[in-house]
Design an enzyme around this catalytic site. Structure first.
Site, PDB file in Angstrom:
ATOM      1  N   ASP A  21       9.612  39.715  45.007  1.00 58.55           N
ATOM      2  CA  ASP A  21       9.227  39.266  43.669  1.00 58.55           C
ATOM      3  C   ASP A  21       9.634  40.286  42.612  1.00 58.55           C
ATOM      4  OD1 ASP A  21       7.317  40.372  45.430  1.00 58.55           O
ATOM      5  OD2 ASP A  21       5.689  40.046  44.035  1.00 58.55           O
TER       6      ASP A  21
ATOM      7  N   ASP B   9      20.612  31.630  43.943  1.00 64.07           N
ATOM      8  CA  ASP B   9      20.661  30.691  42.821  1.00 64.07           C
ATOM      9  C   ASP B   9      20.270  31.397  41.527  1.00 64.07           C
ATOM     10  OD1 ASP B   9      21.358  28.699  44.608  1.00 64.07           O
ATOM     11  OD2 ASP B   9      20.007  27.230  43.715  1.00 64.07           O
TER      12      ASP B   9
ATOM     13  N   TYR C 143      14.016  28.226  57.843  1.00 64.65           N
ATOM     14  CA  TYR C 143      15.037  27.194  57.951  1.00 64.65           C
ATOM     15  C   TYR C 143      15.307  26.754  59.389  1.00 64.65           C
ATOM     16  CZ  TYR C 143      16.197  27.520  52.987  1.00 64.65           C
ATOM     17  OH  TYR C 143      16.151  27.469  51.617  1.00 64.65           O
TER      18      TYR C 143
ATOM     19  N   LYS D 194       9.301  40.632  51.915  1.00 66.16           N
ATOM     20  CA  LYS D 194       7.902  40.391  51.559  1.00 66.16           C
ATOM     21  C   LYS D 194       7.005  40.939  52.665  1.00 66.16           C
ATOM     22  CE  LYS D 194       5.058  38.771  48.458  1.00 66.16           C
ATOM     23  NZ  LYS D 194       4.935  39.445  47.146  1.00 66.16           N
TER      24      LYS D 194
ATOM     25  N   ASP E  71      18.357  32.283  49.781  1.00 68.10           N
ATOM     26  CA  ASP E  71      18.714  31.020  49.139  1.00 68.10           C
ATOM     27  C   ASP E  71      18.208  30.999  47.703  1.00 68.10           C
ATOM     28  OD1 ASP E  71      19.702  28.486  48.824  1.00 68.10           O
ATOM     29  OD2 ASP E  71      18.304  27.509  50.181  1.00 68.10           O
TER      30      ASP E  71
END
Length: 334
Positions: A204, A232, A125, A171, A228
């Site tokens: 994941d 959600d 970002y 990750k 982010d």
């Protein structure tokens, strides 16, 4: 002495949910002084900037800010920078805190009570992108400093909760330099918090486990983009973005906002669900040290969600005004 609160409606349904939250805040009986400011796409169209300098000055003159919703176009617009992203960087609001808690509404999973703590200033970002013909490249920035401070926020939150458990979502198995730095830094900081049970989990797998067994999670700390996405997902577990509050917290100030966007398809119709904004206001009260008032607001919201009226997104027919009135009346009766 009154608390000075900056209110920014922003775009779309922000013009409806912020006034709703203000009515609930006023119903708490706390001494509050409201300062209104502007920011967002509509502001950019009028003034050429998404966040005018006087808005920044008003935020800094207040103890906390409640932001409604902001529109960001999917196309690149010269000179435009998303309002909330600008404020996060300008004010160094490095901690994005997004709770997900079971609510008495259709579609909400039971037993969910977790918090996503997302680093708010770095990662992909930073928006450092470039294109060479048919190849596009984006830089991801991870620093030890930013990783340390978000780790401390997450660990302090975990330490204050009954289960005292923190998962580091990452990750690093694919990105050992950037994600590895984040993971190693959080692990190092965790040594200062021996009461917290710290585990790491590949993102994941974390997403899958959140869908299958969300009740196992307490606090999750992760990087900007991953946070982010995961937040959600967790909102979807408990009823949707209409119920999802959040906080952007720095060392000297904080901006609270619903996770949802400006919802232009329903803006102006008077049917927007103000729950996420009201719950964000409750988070703001807790930030200000008014923990009992925050609990009362959250309890009032849950009672109305359980008994009704509910807004159309939750299967009801209530307007924003009707729902807000019910929360205000319930809050005053507590």
């Amino acid at each position: 002495m009154a608390y000075r609160i900056c209110l920014i409606e922003g775009d779309g349904i922000g013009h409806e949910v912020i006034p709703a939250a203000r009515k609930v805040l006023e119903a708490t009986g706390l001494p509050l002084e409201f300062v209104e400011a502007e920011a967002g796409w509509e502001t950019f169209e009028r003034r050429g900037v998404s966040v005018p300098e006087e808005t920044v000055e008003k935020i800094l003159s207040c103890q906390a800010t409640l932001f409604g919703a902001a529109t960001s176009p999917t196309r690149k617009v010269p000179g435009f920078f998303g309002a909330i992203r600008y404020l996060r960087r300008r004010l160094d609001l490095y901690a994005n805190v997004r709770p997900a808690k079971s609510r008495p509404v259709p579609g909400s999973r039971s037993g969910v009570d977790l918090i996503i703590v997302r680093e708010n200033t770095e990662g992909l970002y930073v928006e450092q992108e470039r294109r060479y013909l048919d190849v596009a490249i984006a830089d991801a920035v991870i620093s030890k400093k930013a990783s340390e401070r978000i780790a401390r926020v997450a660990l302090k939150i975990a330490e204050s909760r009954p289960r005292k458990t923190l998962h580091i979502a990452h990750k690093a198995n694919v990105l050992p330099v950037t994600q590895g730095l984040f993971l190693d830094t959080v692990r190092e900081v965790a040594k200062d918090y021996p009461l917290v049970n710290v585990q790491d989990i590949i993102v994941d797998n974390c997403a899958m486990q959140l869908v299958m067994r969300p009740e196992r999670f307490d606090v999750i700390v992760t990087t900007n983009l991953l946070g982010d996405i995961l937040s959600d997902l967790t909102a979807g577990l408990v009823g949707g973005l209409g119920l999802a509050p959040s906080a952007n917290i720095g060392d000297t100030t904080a901006v609270f906002e619903p996770v949802h966007g400006s919802a232009p398809d329903i803006a102006g119709k008077g049917i927007a669900n103000p729950t996420a904004t009201i719950l964000s206001a409750a988070m703001m009260l807790e930030y200000l040290g008014e923990k009992e008032a925050a609990k009362r607001v959250e309890k009032a919201v849950d009672l109305v969600l359980e008994k009704g009226p509910r807004t159309p997104d939750l299967g009801g027919t209530a307007t924003t005004e009707t729902f807000t009135k019910a929360v205000v009346e319930t809050l005053k009766a507590l």
